[in-house]
Design a protein around this motif. Structure first.
Motif, PDB file in Angstrom:
ATOM      1  N   ARG A  64       1.088  -1.178  -0.015  1.00 50.02           N
ATOM      2  CA  ARG A  64      -0.024   0.023  -0.106  1.00 50.02           C
ATOM      3  C   ARG A  64       0.848   1.283   0.096  1.00 50.02           C
ATOM      4  NH1 ARG A  64      -4.700  -0.140   4.351  1.00 50.02           N
ATOM      5  NH2 ARG A  64      -4.716  -2.100   3.193  1.00 50.02           N
ATOM      6  N   LEU A  65       2.082   1.145   0.783  1.00 48.62           N
ATOM      7  CA  LEU A  65       2.736   2.322   0.900  1.00 48.62           C
ATOM      8  C   LEU A  65       3.576   2.697  -0.600  1.00 48.62           C
ATOM      9  CD1 LEU A  65       4.793   2.386   4.054  1.00 48.62           C
ATOM     10  CD2 LEU A  65       3.082   3.923   3.539  1.00 48.62           C
ATOM     11  N   LEU A  66       4.045   1.420  -1.164  1.00 47.03           N
ATOM     12  CA  LEU A  66       4.696   1.659  -2.619  1.00 47.03           C
ATOM     13  C   LEU A  66       3.561   2.093  -3.505  1.00 47.03           C
ATOM     14  CD1 LEU A  66       6.593  -1.691  -2.699  1.00 47.03           C
ATOM     15  CD2 LEU A  66       7.330   0.658  -2.615  1.00 47.03           C
TER      16      LEU A  66
ATOM     17  N   GLU B 179      -2.512  -6.208  -3.173  1.00 46.03           N
ATOM     18  CA  GLU B 179      -2.838  -6.141  -1.888  1.00 46.03           C
ATOM     19  C   GLU B 179      -4.221  -6.677  -1.556  1.00 46.03           C
ATOM     20  OE1 GLU B 179      -4.167  -3.819   1.742  1.00 46.03           O
ATOM     21  OE2 GLU B 179      -4.743  -3.591  -0.318  1.00 46.03           O
ATOM     22  N   PHE B 180      -5.232  -6.111  -2.204  1.00 43.63           N
ATOM     23  CA  PHE B 180      -6.523  -6.601  -1.981  1.00 43.63           C
ATOM     24  C   PHE B 180      -6.785  -7.969  -2.150  1.00 43.63           C
ATOM     25  CE2 PHE B 180     -10.933  -7.416  -3.432  1.00 43.63           C
ATOM     26  CZ  PHE B 180     -11.634  -6.639  -2.738  1.00 43.63           C
ATOM     27  N   VAL B 181      -6.122  -8.593  -3.205  1.00 42.29           N
ATOM     28  CA  VAL B 181      -6.464 -10.000  -3.292  1.00 42.29           C
ATOM     29  C   VAL B 181      -5.582 -10.963  -2.177  1.00 42.29           C
ATOM     30  CG1 VAL B 181      -5.891 -12.102  -4.708  1.00 42.29           C
ATOM     31  CG2 VAL B 181      -6.678  -9.902  -5.759  1.00 42.29           C
ATOM     32  N   LEU B 182      -4.586 -10.574  -1.792  1.00 46.61           N
ATOM     33  CA  LEU B 182      -4.010 -11.180  -0.768  1.00 46.61           C
ATOM     34  C   LEU B 182      -4.731 -11.004   0.558  1.00 46.61           C
ATOM     35  CD1 LEU B 182       0.005 -10.345  -1.526  1.00 46.61           C
ATOM     36  CD2 LEU B 182      -1.279 -12.598  -1.826  1.00 46.61           C
ATOM     37  N   LYS B 183      -4.990  -9.786   0.749  1.00 49.36           N
ATOM     38  CA  LYS B 183      -5.793  -9.682   2.230  1.00 49.36           C
ATOM     39  C   LYS B 183      -7.099 -10.468   2.360  1.00 49.36           C
ATOM     40  CE  LYS B 183      -7.467  -5.698   4.889  1.00 49.36           C
ATOM     41  NZ  LYS B 183      -7.663  -4.274   5.031  1.00 49.36           N
ATOM     42  N   ARG B 184      -7.764 -10.574   1.055  1.00 52.97           N
ATOM     43  CA  ARG B 184      -9.024 -11.377   1.064  1.00 52.97           C
ATOM     44  C   ARG B 184      -8.934 -12.767   0.847  1.00 52.97           C
ATOM     45  NH1 ARG B 184     -10.000  -7.124   2.720  1.00 52.97           N
ATOM     46  NH2 ARG B 184     -11.807  -5.725   2.003  1.00 52.97           N
ATOM     47  N   THR B 185      -7.712 -13.484   0.785  1.00 52.35           N
ATOM     48  CA  THR B 185      -7.297 -15.059   0.378  1.00 52.35           C
ATOM     49  C   THR B 185      -6.422 -15.333   1.480  1.00 52.35           C
ATOM     50  OG1 THR B 185      -5.688 -14.200  -1.452  1.00 52.35           O
ATOM     51  CG2 THR B 185      -8.069 -14.620  -1.947  1.00 52.35           C
ATOM     52  N   ILE B 186      -5.273 -15.129   1.225  1.00 50.57           N
ATOM     53  CA  ILE B 186      -4.039 -15.771   2.057  1.00 50.57           C
ATOM     54  C   ILE B 186      -3.839 -15.287   3.476  1.00 50.57           C
ATOM     55  CG2 ILE B 186      -1.325 -16.017   2.082  1.00 50.57           C
ATOM     56  CD1 ILE B 186      -1.252 -16.142  -0.808  1.00 50.57           C
ATOM     57  N   PHE B 187      -4.061 -14.028   3.519  1.00 51.32           N
ATOM     58  CA  PHE B 187      -4.092 -13.386   4.873  1.00 51.32           C
ATOM     59  C   PHE B 187      -5.394 -13.212   5.557  1.00 51.32           C
ATOM     60  CE2 PHE B 187      -0.254 -12.019   2.837  1.00 51.32           C
ATOM     61  CZ  PHE B 187       0.813 -12.477   3.335  1.00 51.32           C
TER      62      PHE B 187
END
Length: 336
Positions: free
Chosen positions: A65-67, A324-332
């Motif tokens: 998100r910062l990047l 970031e959105f996909v990782l947040k809703r799946t892996i993490f």
């Protein structure tokens, strides 16, 4: 993506937002510690402890998100490359005739290696520094002729200057009036806004059928400014005095005689200036001064071709936010 050495930013004030990034990082770690309560228990028996690496990688979401934010800030600064091309037009060109005395006395060696060679070198540099003007060359001794008419082709002028040398085919003597009149004749029909003659001699007018004063009046009539140069040291100089049986020139000490009063009169009446060149350095300084006195107005046009570079940055920022959105809703998803 693009070469940073050639990138400019239309709105660099947006870079101040980068000061927010350290604040956001501190806020993130403070909030993460606040949302991670500690529970003290006497034993972990009966609990399934997750020893995986995923919990440790969760800050990766914040880094992405910062990047993305950094890329958006850079895009708002509007990076772009610029290709600048220029076009110059001469708006007030000058036509110049260089009238050169090629009598035998120009072989005198008070200038090095002699007067003619020293003049050729300095005059060539003068021509190179006048890219927007037309220049011609006149030679004279006891008679005069046009070496090359006024032209914008500097290669022709330079070749003409380099080919100048003493020749016993020309009538002997120094016909200053003839050299000046021939130069005036080449310039009188010129449409240039400024017309100039640079007249050089190392002697006195002792030949020719045109009086220098008549030639001066012609220059005045056609509004032609004349700069006159007397070349030669003061006193005595090593100059040609005779030729041997093999046609080689014999040198001896001869008196330097220049009709400075005449040269000053020609310059003064035509609006020019008289100079005396007693050595190589002074000759070079004289041509430098004439070069500065006779300036040519040049109009310069600049064309700018901009290539915007913010679009790839926006695209990359969008990709990072999507990851970031996909990782947040799946892996993490199962981690706080």
């Amino acid at each position: 993506m693009f070469n940073l050495n050639h990138v400019t930013f239309e709105h660099p004030q947006w870079f101040w937002l980068f000061l927010l990034l350290p604040v956001l990082m501190l806020w993130y770690f403070w909030k993460r510690n606040q949302q991670t309560p500690e529970v003290k228990i006497s034993s972990l028996k009966g609990f399934k402890v997750n020893q995986g690496i995923l919990p440790k990688l969760r800050p990766l979401l914040f880094i992405l998100r910062l990047l993305a934010l950094a890329l958006l800030i850079t895009a708002m600064a509007r990076p772009r490359t610029v290709d600048v091309s220029t076009k110059t037009n001469s708006t007030q060109g000058i036509d110049i005739m260089i009238a050169i005395d090629v009598s035998a006395s120009m072989l005198a060696q008070d200038l090095k290696p002699n007067r003619i060679e020293a003049l050729k070198k300095v005059a060539s540099e003068f021509v190179k520094e006048r890219p927007n003007d037309r220049i011609g060359v006149v030679e004279y001794a006891g008679e005069s002729y046009t070496k090359t008419p006024i032209t914008s082709d500097k290669r022709i002028v330079l070749e003409a200057l380099q080919s100048i040398e003493f020749s016993n085919l020309l009538e002997g003597g120094t016909a200053i009036g003839m050299g000046l009149a021939t130069s005036v004749n080449r310039l009188k029909d010129s449409k240039a806004k400024s017309k100039v003659i640079i007249l050089l001699t190392d002697g006195v007018n002792n030949s020719g059928f045109i009086d220098p004063k008549i030639a001066t009046e012609l220059a005045m009539e056609y509004d032609i400014k004349t700069y006159t140069i007397g070349i030669g040291t003061n006193g005595m100089a090593l100059g040609p005095i005779a030729m041997d049986r093999n046609g080689r020139i014999k040198y001896g000490s001869v008196k330097v005689e220049i009709d400075e009063e005449l040269m000053k009169e020609i310059a003064q009446k035509t609006g020019g200036k008289y100079f005396r060149a007693t050595d190589n350095d002074k000759l070079e300084a004289i041509y430098d001064e004439i070069n500065k006195l006779e300036t040519t107005e040049v109009e310069e046009f600049k064309y700018y071709n901009y290539d915007e570079k913010y679009r790839p940055l926006l695209l990359l920022a969008g990709v990072l936010l999507l990851i970031e959105f996909v990782l947040k809703r799946t892996i993490f998803r199962s981690f706080v």
